[in-house]
Structures are given as C-alpha cells and as structure tokens.
Design an enzyme around this catalytic site. Structure first.
Site, PDB file in Angstrom:
ATOM      1  CE  LYS A   7       0.064  48.131  28.155  1.00 48.96           C
ATOM      2  NZ  LYS A   7       1.226  47.571  27.458  1.00 48.96           N
ATOM      3  CD  GLU A  41      15.215  46.475  22.789  1.00 50.60           C
ATOM      4  OE1 GLU A  41      15.599  46.079  23.898  1.00 50.60           O
ATOM      5  OE2 GLU A  41      14.095  46.998  22.609  1.00 50.60           O
ATOM      6  NE  ARG A  97      18.314  48.809  26.630  1.00 47.96           N
ATOM      7  CZ  ARG A  97      17.431  48.683  27.638  1.00 47.96           C
ATOM      8  NH1 ARG A  97      16.726  47.594  27.746  1.00 47.96           N
ATOM      9  NH2 ARG A  97      17.272  49.637  28.529  1.00 47.96           N
TER      10      ARG A  97
HETATM   11  C1  LIG Z   1      14.571  49.086  25.510  1.00 45.19           C
HETATM   12  C2  LIG Z   1      13.146  49.341  25.124  1.00 45.19           C
HETATM   13  N1  LIG Z   1      12.599  48.600  24.138  1.00 45.19           N
HETATM   14  C3  LIG Z   1      11.322  48.821  23.762  1.00 45.19           C
HETATM   15  C4  LIG Z   1      10.575  49.803  24.374  1.00 45.19           C
HETATM   16  C5  LIG Z   1       9.161  50.110  23.887  1.00 45.19           C
HETATM   17  N2  LIG Z   1       8.185  49.814  24.944  1.00 45.19           N
HETATM   18  C6  LIG Z   1       7.685  50.762  25.701  1.00 45.19           C
HETATM   19  S1  LIG Z   1       6.602  50.176  26.815  1.00 45.19           S
HETATM   20  C7  LIG Z   1       6.786  48.591  26.223  1.00 45.19           C
HETATM   21  C8  LIG Z   1       6.014  47.468  26.802  1.00 45.19           C
HETATM   22  C9  LIG Z   1       6.266  47.427  28.278  1.00 45.19           C
HETATM   23  O1  LIG Z   1       5.557  46.346  28.825  1.00 45.19           O
HETATM   24  P1  LIG Z   1       5.470  46.254  30.397  1.00 45.19           P
HETATM   25  O2  LIG Z   1       6.796  46.453  30.980  1.00 45.19           O
HETATM   26  O3  LIG Z   1       4.770  45.002  30.701  1.00 45.19           O
HETATM   27  O4  LIG Z   1       4.608  47.530  30.814  1.00 45.19           O
HETATM   28  P2  LIG Z   1       3.058  47.769  30.525  1.00 45.19           P
HETATM   29  O5  LIG Z   1       2.994  48.632  29.291  1.00 45.19           O
HETATM   30  O6  LIG Z   1       2.412  46.447  30.334  1.00 45.19           O
HETATM   31  O7  LIG Z   1       2.548  48.498  31.747  1.00 45.19           O
HETATM   32  C10 LIG Z   1       7.706  48.567  25.206  1.00 45.19           C
HETATM   33  C11 LIG Z   1       8.111  47.350  24.464  1.00 45.19           C
HETATM   34  C12 LIG Z   1      11.197  50.558  25.389  1.00 45.19           C
HETATM   35  N3  LIG Z   1      10.541  51.573  25.993  1.00 45.19           N
HETATM   36  N4  LIG Z   1      12.457  50.306  25.753  1.00 45.19           N
HETATM   37 MG   LIG Z   2       2.826  44.533  30.916  1.00 42.29          MG
END
Ligand SMILES: Cc1ncc(C[n+]2csc(CCOP(=O)(O)OP(=O)(O)O)c2C)c(N)n1
Ligand SMILES: [Mg+2]
Ligand SMILES: CC(=O)[C@@H](O)[C@H](O)COP(=O)(O)O
Length: 626
Positions: A283, A368, A396
């Site tokens: 990242k 969640e 959700r």
């Molecule tokens: C249901 C839900 N909870 C929390 C979020 C907030 N959120 C957006 S991106 C993220 C992290 C995602 O991590 P990953 O899937 O590993 O993707 P990366 O950012 O590392 O590419 C979170 C917690 C969300 N978008 N949807």
């Molecule tokens: Mg990730």
C-alpha cells in the site's frame, strides 16, 4: 515518449511492449501522486495496485470479461486504463469522476457500492448468470483486498464459488497486509504464512531447473506437472485452506511484477474453474511519504503537498476528536467499558483509547455484524462495549442490533461517526439511514448531539444505559459553534423563541441541524412569523414534550441530517396524530435517493436543507394555511 497519453482503452494496454509496461507503471504512479495530491482521495490503495491492474487489463478483456473491485476505492488505475485519466482533475467532485467505480462513467465499471466484502458475491452471481446464459467463455474477475476478506460476506461467497468447479471465476487477492492498520485475525495470519512462502515464480523456476537437469524423464515430468490442472506450485506446496475449500490457489505472486502477475492470471484464466491468485502488494508503493506513513499508508488523504505528503490544510478539531477524548475519560471511570472497531481504529477515534487501555479495545476486521453480536456477548458477560463505526456501515448489522442486542436488552453503545450527508465519498458513504432504520428497534435509545458539549453529555448518558442499546450519532468534519440553551421543556432544550404575528411555528432541530433551525427561525421572524426552536438531543425514545410543544404551535418543521422517509420527522408526525393533533408539518431531511458525489455543502443546497430553503418552505406552507 510518454506511454500514458497513448492509453485510451484496455486494448492499448494489451498492445504495449514489456519495456513500455514498466514505463507505464512509473507514469501512472507519478500521475496518481500529482493528481490525488490536488483532489484528495485514496492514494495509498491505488499506488499499491498499479502493476496488478495493468496485468488485469492485459489478460482479461473488459467489458467482455467482467472485472469487479471490492470496496472500489482502489479502482483509480482501472479508471486510468479505461480512458479516464483526463478526468481525474474532478475526482470526487460534483460532475467529476466518482472515487469509486461508476456505471454512468464507463461500461468497464460494475460495482458502485463502497461497502467492503461484497465483490465475491457479485462475482458469484455474475458467473452463475453467464453459466445459465451459455456465456461460458466470459471470465469474471474479482479484486479483493486482504482487509475486505475479513468480512463475513466474502466467506459466504467463497463457500458458494467453491461449489461450482466449472465457473470461469478468478479471485485476485490484493494482499498488502493492511486495512488501515495491519489486517487482523487468523485468516490474516494464514495469508501472512502464504506471503512468506517461496514465491510462485521461484518455485516454478526451481522446478524447471531441478527437473530439466535430470534429463528427458525430468523434462517429461516437468511438462506434465506444469500442464497439470493443479499447477506445479500446488503440487509442491498445496495451499491447504484454499485447496480444502475446493479452490485452486496460485501464488504468492509479486503484485508489483507485471509479468509475474500476467503469467499467474493467464494460468488462472485458462484453468477453467474458480482460482485464487494471491498477489503480494504494498500500500502506498513508490511514494515515500505513503510508504513511511505508519498510520495507514495514506489510505485516504485530503489535499497534500506532493513533495512531502504533508496536508495543505491542517485538520481541525472535529467531532471525532471529541469522541476520542471523552471515551478515554469514560474509560478511566468505567473499567467495564471496552471499545470495538471494524478495522477503523484511527478513523473512528479509538486510537487514544487503545493507547490508554490496550487490553480493552478490539479490532474485529471489516466485520460489523460480528462486531455487534460479539458486543452483545461482551454485555452478557458484564462489560459495556462501545462499538464505533461509520453510520453507513452499521446498515449491514441491523439484524444483529435488533436480535442480538435489543432483543436481549444488552447495554451496548453504538457510536456512529460520519452520520448524515458526507458527500464526496459518494452515495454509499452518506450516513443517512441510521435513524430511520433503527427507529423500529424496541427499546433503543438514539442521541443526536448538536455540538461538543451535547456530544460529551450523550456519551456519558449512553454508557450508563445498561438494559438496552444506545446510539450516539454525529457528522463528519469540524465542530459547529456551541448553541446556548434559553430554556428547557421536560428535558427538551429550547434554543430560541422569536416573536411574530399569526401562526406560530415549532422548529425541531435534530443534531447539528439545530443550528440550521435557529437560522431559519431568524428568517421567519424577519418575515413576521414567530417560532420556537427546540433540540430534543435524544430522538429515540421520542420525548413526549415534543408532542406537547407541537400542540402549542400551528405548524411543525423537523430538520434532520438523515432520511426523511421514516425519520424523526415522520415519528413526530405519527405521535402527534396519535395524540389527535392536526398540526401541519414541514419535513426537512434527505429523500429516498442516492445523491451523486459532491461536497456536503453542495448536497445540502441541492436537497434544500439550508436555513433559507427550510424557512421558504415553511413560509409557503404557513401562508397557504396548510
Ligand atoms: C463495510 C465496510 N466497513 C468499513 C469500510 C471502510 N474501509 C474502506 S477501505 C477499508 C480497508 C480495506 O482494506 P483492504 O480490503 O485490504 O483494501 P486496501 O485498502 O488494503 O487496498 C475499510 C475498512 C468499508 N468501506 N466498508
Ligand atoms: Mg489491504
Ligand atoms: C473507502 C472507505 O470506506 C474509507 O476509506 C472512507 O472513504 C473513509 O472515509 P473518511 O475519509 O470520511 O474517513
């Protein structure tokens, strides 16, 4: 000669030479830093998928093949490769590019929902449809992050995907080891172990050398193994968990090596069944300020100086900071209070609490539903959990709030940040459904504070409610000025009383809309219409005083930063009708629509939620005598 300007469609990417690909990756990275520095956005996640997305569009032929992104915050490179580089100046702005896939922008975009862990279910559904429709030569590819893989829906989908070995479905795991923070849990540790295994390429190369050195029989065996359905890597190091699920696993692959990712994707594409391609990425890759950002690798940035990564405007003390401070104060006083986050410890303001009470904070991943029901378990066992999530993400977990928390009268407090219109993060990020949805939960208490003091007070009251769920919701961004109270009526704050002739108006301001209500009253007064402005602070259970006050006025206007359908205004009207009142109403809130991304201010104006809009609507109703 620059490569990026030559890219207008995925076919242009497929036509590039190997040298051009490396140049393209470098140019995209530079473009992302320069452009997102100006607009703000998800810089870190997109820097991590440059090579992966290039390889995706070289191996698969979108839109004939369907590529879906989980959460979608990492789809900027996809947008660049599908001809939208020139539109990035308007990223996340009204009329400009959405920060997420958007069907109105491109035939290459499918999933607009920014809620995590849904892509595999989308992919499973699309693959089933292609199978039924006989489109068996169309591939479905889902790109999902390691964080999103901690969400329950992803495992529901994997269970189904594994059940059909004839579906051309490729799951690309974009494993950078982080959500915001490092990804938690047993599955994350499993990915860690895979990540440190010898890379797929190394094993292939070792296999080639070792077997080919052993003369014709070895070459024969290598050819057989390489051609085998399982592929050399699985034979040499079968990937237990995925294999046990019935899913072929290819990886780990260096997600920043276009060639390696391409080779793995081609193998997966030609396999003819569901395959996981496990890409190891970083990242914030290639931008030192992001790589060195310990907090979250520049997961989401505002406007920054590209040279340093420092914010252009310092962040102001906001709602989240007040919660972050007050919950620590509560934590000192209440050893039974614990905190739960769904992979968003920093964004929801729990970092200070985690520092003060490291054993009393739980990051459950992007889960969640699990957060809510495990909190019911904590309450059963004598704790008072505080579940801090963004308002939109609680959607959700409605059933868990209803059936695990409320049904059991569990003392769980939900702190909903980003409640109300957020704007630039698109329609699925506005936190506008919580009050309407939670309104039907028996026994649940909802507070909508209007400023710092009422937020602190609401938190203190909420954690003392130990026989029912309590909710404290507040918006994104900086704190408003405190609003003084001139009187109270049975616990309802009176913020203003203005003189006027003729019909009197009761303005009920919910949360920060109380300030708008006071301004609207001033406009009404100037037009000769007198009003009383009140703020109930707790909107559920609805204070009886609101009905009493409504009975003393000729018209009631309820202003809420939430759904007007089934919202607080609807509830006030219902209670007034039940009391036999015939008061007329103005309902100022968010209609049942999905507002396209814009600034909060633009959407407030578009939805007629400014003081002047509300006052105008009230005057129209009052003067029409309705
Ligand atoms: C249901 C839900 N909870 C929390 C979020 C907030 N959120 C957006 S991106 C993220 C992290 C995602 O991590 P990953 O899937 O590993 O993707 P990366 O950012 O590392 O590419 C979170 C917690 C969300 N978008 N949807
Ligand atoms: Mg990730
Ligand atoms: C993609 C996602 O859900 C988060 O990154 C979200 O965009 C963050 O929102 P804030 O910027 O309001 O914290």
């Amino acid at each position: 000669m620059a490569v990026l300007p030559r890219i207008h469609a995925p076919a242009d990417v497929r036509a590039l030479s190997r040298d051009d690909l490396d140049r393209l990756a470098a140019e995209i990275r530079h473009f992302l830093v320069q452009s997102v520095s100006r607009t703000g956005g998800h810089l870190g996640p997109n820097l991590g998928v440059v090579e992966l997305t290039i390889a995706l569009h070289r191996v698969f032929e979108s839109p004939r093949d369907t590529i879906v992104f989980d959460t979608g915050h990492q789809a900027y490179v996809h947008k660049i490769l599908t001809g939208r580089a020139d539109d990035f100046a308007g990223l996340r702005q009204r009329g400009g590019l959405s920060g997420y896939p958007n069907r109105a922008e491109s035939v290459h975009d499918v999933v607009e929902n920014s809620h995590a862990s849904t892509a595999l279910s989308w992919a499973d559904g699309i693959a089933k449809a292609y199978a039924i429709k006989g489109s068996i030569d169309r591939h479905v590819v889902a790109v999902i992050g390691d964080g999103a893989l901690t969400g329950g829906m992803a495992w529901e989908a994997l269970n189904n995907i594994a059940a059909a070995q004839d579906r051309r479905l490729v799951i690309v795991v974009n494993d950078n080891g982080r959500s915001y923070d490092p990804t938690i849990g047993g599955f994350a540790e499993h990915l860690d172990r895979l990540r440190t295994a010898r890379s797929y390429e190394d094993v292939l190369a070792w296999g080639k050398r070792a077997l080919r050195r052993s003369g014709p029989p070895g070459r024969l065996v290598y050819g057989a193994l390489h051609g085998m359905k399982k592929g050399l890597k699985d034979v040499v190091a079968p990937q237990g968990m995925f294999e046990d699920l019935g899913l072929k696993y290819i990886g780990p692959v260096d997600g920043h090596d276009v060639g390696a990712v391409e080779r793995a994707l081609r193998l997966a594409r030609d396999f003819g069944g569901p395959v996981i391609v496990h890409c190891i990425t970083e990242k914030g890759r290639g931008y030192v300020p992001a790589e060195q950002d310990v907090a979250d690798r520049f997961h989401a940035v505002g406007q920054i100086h590209p040279e340093t990564g420092l914010p252009v405007a310092p962040s102001r003390f906001g709602w989240t900071s007040v919660f972050a401070d007050e919950i620590v104060t509560i934590g000192h006083r209440r050893p039974d209070v614990v905190a739960v986050t769904a992979a968003m410890l920093q964004p929801v303001g729990l970092a200070p609490f985690a520092k003060a009470f490291p054993s009393r904070v739980f990051d459950v991943g992007i889960a969640e539903q699990h957060a809510v029901t495990s909190a019911a378990g904590m309450a059963f066992a004598g704790l008072h959990p505080v579940v801090a999530v963004y308002a939109t993400f609680l959607n959700r977990a409605f059933d868990q709030v209803l059936m695990d928390v409320a049904l059991h009268k569990a003392g769980v407090t939900f702190v909903l940040d980003r409640a109300g219109i957020t704007g630039d993060d698109g329609p699925s990020h506005n936190g506008v459904w919580d009050m309407a949805v939670l309104r039907v939960v028996p026994g649940l208490h909802v507070a909508a504070p209007r400023d710092e003091e009422t937020l602190r007070s609401a938190l203190r009251v909420a954690v003392d409610i130990d026989d029912a769920p309590s909710v404290v919701r507040f918006p994104k961004g900086p704190l408003p000025e405190p609003l003084p109270v001139i009187d109270t009526v049975e616990g309802v704050d009176v913020l203003a009383r203005t003189a006027g002739e003729g019909p009197r108006v009761l303005l009920v301001g919910v949360g920060p809309m109380a300030a708008t209500a006071v301004q609207a009253a001033e406009i009404l007064a100037a037009a000769g219409v007198g009003a009383t402005v009140v703020d109930p602070r707790w909107v559920l259970p609805l204070p009886a005083a609101l009905v009493k006050l409504a009975g003393e006025h000729d018209h009631v206007a309820v202003l809420e930063d939430g759904s007007v359908e089934g919202g607080v205004g609807a509830l006030v009207a219902q209670r007034c009708a039940e009391a036999g009142l015939t008061t007329s109403f103005t309902f100022a809130g968010v209609p049942a629509t999905f507002p396209v991304h814009a600034t909060r201010g633009q959407l407030v104006e578009e939805l007629r939620l400014r003081a002047e809009d509300v006052a105008q609507d009230i005057l129209h109703r009052v003067r029409a005598g309705s």
